[in-house]
Design an enzyme around this catalytic site. Structure first.
Site, PDB file in Angstrom:
ATOM      1  N   HIS A  60       0.835  -1.202   0.000  1.00 47.28           N
ATOM      2  CA  HIS A  60       0.000   0.000   0.000  1.00 47.28           C
ATOM      3  C   HIS A  60       0.872   1.255   0.000  1.00 47.28           C
ATOM      4  CE1 HIS A  60      -3.945  -2.001   1.175  1.00 47.28           C
ATOM      5  NE2 HIS A  60      -3.054  -2.980   1.272  1.00 47.28           N
TER       6      HIS A  60
ATOM      7  N   ASP B 182      -6.272   5.527   2.450  1.00 45.97           N
ATOM      8  CA  ASP B 182      -6.375   4.163   1.944  1.00 45.97           C
ATOM      9  C   ASP B 182      -7.835   3.740   1.936  1.00 45.97           C
ATOM     10  OD1 ASP B 182      -6.130   1.170   1.758  1.00 45.97           O
ATOM     11  OD2 ASP B 182      -4.009   1.676   1.883  1.00 45.97           O
TER      12      ASP B 182
END
Length: 485
Positions: A21, A124
Site C-alpha cells: 500500500h 487508503d
C-alpha cells in the site's frame, strides 16, 4: 495571486501500513508534488522508522513532508497486518491522533511550519475513520485503492452474497464457486477469492462485517483513485463508477514517474550487474513480495524445482519469508549451494528495474497487485503462486482471463515448479510473451499524454483544486516533463 492560490494546496496521504500500500501511495505523493502541491505523507511510527532513502526523496521533492503517528502497539511488538486485532488497534488508537494532526495544521500558522493547513485528504480505501474525521472537519477526502478494481467491487458485493445464501458457507469448501457477481466473473470466482477472512467464512463474524463496512464507506468520498487502467479492467471500473461520485484509474502508477521512490526494504542493486551478464530472456525472477511467508519445506521445493529446471534465476529471499524456527538452517543450505553462475540470491531487489531488464524472461510471483502491474508494464509473463488476500483471484485473471501466465495454485512441489519454469521460459512462454507484449504496449500508451491514466491524473489534480474552491491556479509548467511519457 496565482502563486498564493498555489501555496494553499496541501494534500495529506495516509496509506494502510503495508509495503504493497505504501509503495503506490509514495508514487502518488511524488506525482502530486510534481503538480505543485504541498504533500504530507502520513505513516505509522513503526513503518516510518523502516523507510529507506527518505533523504533522497526529500531532496528531490522539497514540498514533500513526512509525519508519523502510533498504530497502538509497542515498538518492539511484531506487526501482523493480517490479524483483525491489528486493524482494530489502528482504527481505535489512530483516529483521535489523526484528528489532532489535522487540527494542528489549522492552529499553527503556515509561517511557522512552511506548510499551509491540510486542504485535502487521500486515504487508503480500507480505512473509514479518515473519512469520518475529514467530513467532521469539512476537508475534502478521496480514497485510493491499491488493489484491483475487481477485488474492490467484491467488497460491495459481499452483502448480496449473504442475502443470496452463498455466504457464509458451512461446508468448508473454499473452492466453492460464486455466482451472480458479474457476467465477466461468472464461473471464475470462488469463496477463497473473497476479501479479508471471508474466504474461510463458515459463520458471520463481527470482524468480517466490520472490514467490509470500513471499505465500502469509501463510497462517501469525493472519488476513488485506482492503480489500474481501463483496458485491463474496463468492466469492473464501469461497475465502480455507478457506486462512486467519480473514479480515477491512474495505473500503472509507477510508469507515470521518472524517479524511483523509497520503501520498507533496502534494495540490493548488485543484482542488476549480474543480470547484465546474462543472455536476453534467460533469467527467471523469483519473489514472494513483502508480506507472504512460506514454510521451510515449501521454500526447499521451490529451490530444488528451480535448480532442476536448469534455467538461470534471480531469487529474492526476504529475511522473514520462512515460517518457523528452522529458517536459519534452510537459508544457510541455500547459500551454500554452488551457484556456478546460474543463479543469484538477494535479500531484496529493485523489482521494477529487474523486470524491465532484457535478461528477465519470466516472473515467479505471489501475484500481489503491484507485482502484476510491474510485470505487465515490463512485458514479462508470470508463474502465479498466490497465498493471501487478493492474490488468489489475481492468479485466476493472470492465467484464465488475460492469459499472460501459468497458475500454480497450491502445487508447491519441485516437479511442478520445474515443469512450470520450463514452460514459461520455453514454448508456452513464447505465446504468452506476445500476449503480454500487447498489454504492455497498451499500459505504456495509457500513461502517455494522450492516454487515459495520464488524463485521469490531471483530472484528479483539477478536481482537488475545485473542491478547495481555488481558481486561477497556474499549472506547474514543468509537470509534463516530470512524468514518464
Amino acid at each position: 495571486m496565482a502563486e498564493q492560490a498555489h501555496d494553499l494546496l496541501h494534500v495529506l496521504l495516509f496509506p494502510f501500513p503495508a509495503e504493497g500500500h505504501i509503495k503506490p501511495f509514495l508514487c502518488l505523493a511524488e506525482l502530486l508534488c510534481n503538480a505543485g502541491f504541498h504533500v504530507t505523507f502520513l505513516n505509522t511510527d513503526y513503518n516510518h522508522r523502516r523507510l529507506h532513502n527518505l533523504h533522497l526523496l526529500a531532496a528531490r521533492f522539497p514540498s514533500l513532508h513526512f509525519e508519523s503517528i502510533s498504530d497502538g502497539l509497542p515498538p518492539d511488538q511484531p506487526r501482523d497486518i493480517l490479524d483483525p486485532k491489528f486493524f482494530i488497534s489502528i482504527c481505535q488508537v489512530t483516529k483521535p491522533l489523526f484528528r489532532e494532526l489535522l487540527l494542528s495544521y489549522k492552529r499553527i500558522s503556515s509561517v511557522q511550519t512552511g506548510r499551509p493547513p491540510i486542504t485535502c485528504v487521500i486515504t487508503d480505501v480500507i480505512f473509514r475513520f479518515p473519512i469520518d474525521v475529514a467530513e467532521e472537519l469539512d476537508i475534502p477526502v478521496f480514497s485510493f485503492c491499491t488493489f484491483s478494481a475487481r477485488f474492490m467491487f467484491l467488497y460491495f458485493w459481499i452483502p448480496k452474497l449473504i442475502e443470496d445464501g452463498q455466504l457464509p458457507y458451512p461446508n468448508g469448501n473454499i473452492n466453492q464457486k460464486l455466482y451472480g457477481v458479474a457476467p465477466e466473473a461468472e464461473g471464475l470466482l470462488r469463496c477463497k477469492d473473497l476479501p479479508g477472512h471471508w474466504a474461510f467464512a463458515d459463520e458471520l463474524k463481527d470482524d468480517q462485517l466490520n472490514f467490509v463496512d470500513q471499505t465500502t464507506a469509501s463510497s462517501r468520498s469525493s472519488g476513488l483513485i485506482l492503480n489500474t487502467f481501463d483496458d485491463l479492467e474496463a468492466p469492473f471500473l464501469g461497475r465502480l463508477s455507478t457506486i462512486f461520485k467519480k473514479i480515477y484509474a491512474v495505473g500503472p502508477i509507477h510508469s507515470l514517474l521518472n524517479s524511483h521512490h523509497c520503501g520498507l526494504w533496502k534494495e540490493d542493486h548488485s543484482c542488476l550487474a549480474w543480470l547484465d551478464s546474462r543472455a536476453a530472456k534467460s533469467v527467471v525472477f523469483v519473489s514472494f513480495g513483502s508480506l507472504v511467508k512460506i514454510t521451510s519445506r515449501q521454500l526447499m521445493e521451490f529451490w530444488h524445482g528451480l535448480l532442476n529446471s536448469g534455467k538461470s534465476f534471480l531469487f529474492v529471499l526476504r529475511s522473514d519469508v520462512v515460517e518457523g524456527d528452522d529458517e536459519k538452517q534452510v537459508v544457510k543450505e541455500i547459500y551454500e549451494t554452488k551457484a556456478e553462475g546460474k543463479w543469484l540470491v538477494v535479500g531484496w531487489a529493485p523489482q521494477e528495474k529487474v523486470l524491465a531488464h532484457e535478461a528477465v524472461g519470466g516472473f515467479l510471483t505471489h501475484s500481489g497487485w503491484n507485482s502484476i502491474l510491474e510485470s505487465i508494464a515490463a512485458g514479462v509473463p508470470m508463474i502465479s503462486c498466490p497465498k493471501i488476500g487478493d492474490q488468489s483471484s489475481n492468479c485466476t485473471w493472470i492465467s484464465k482471463v488475460w492469459k499472460i501466465g501459468l497458475e500454480m495454485e497450491d502445487r508447491y512441489d519441485r516437479v511442478s515448479v520445474e515443469t512450470m519454469v520450463r514452460s514459461i521460459m520455453e514454448q508456452e512462454g513464447e505465446k504468452m510473451q506476445k500476449t503480454i507484449a500487447e498489454l504492455a504496449k497498451q499500459a505504456k500508451y495509457k500513461v502517455s499524454k494522450d492516454g487515459t491514466s495520464y488524463q485521469n491524473l490531471e483530472c484528479l489534480i483539477q478536481d482537488i483544486k475545485k473542491l478547495n474552491q481555488i481558481e486561477g491556479f497556474i499549472n506547474n509548467p514543468n509537470f509534463s516533463d516530470l512524468l514518464r511519457v
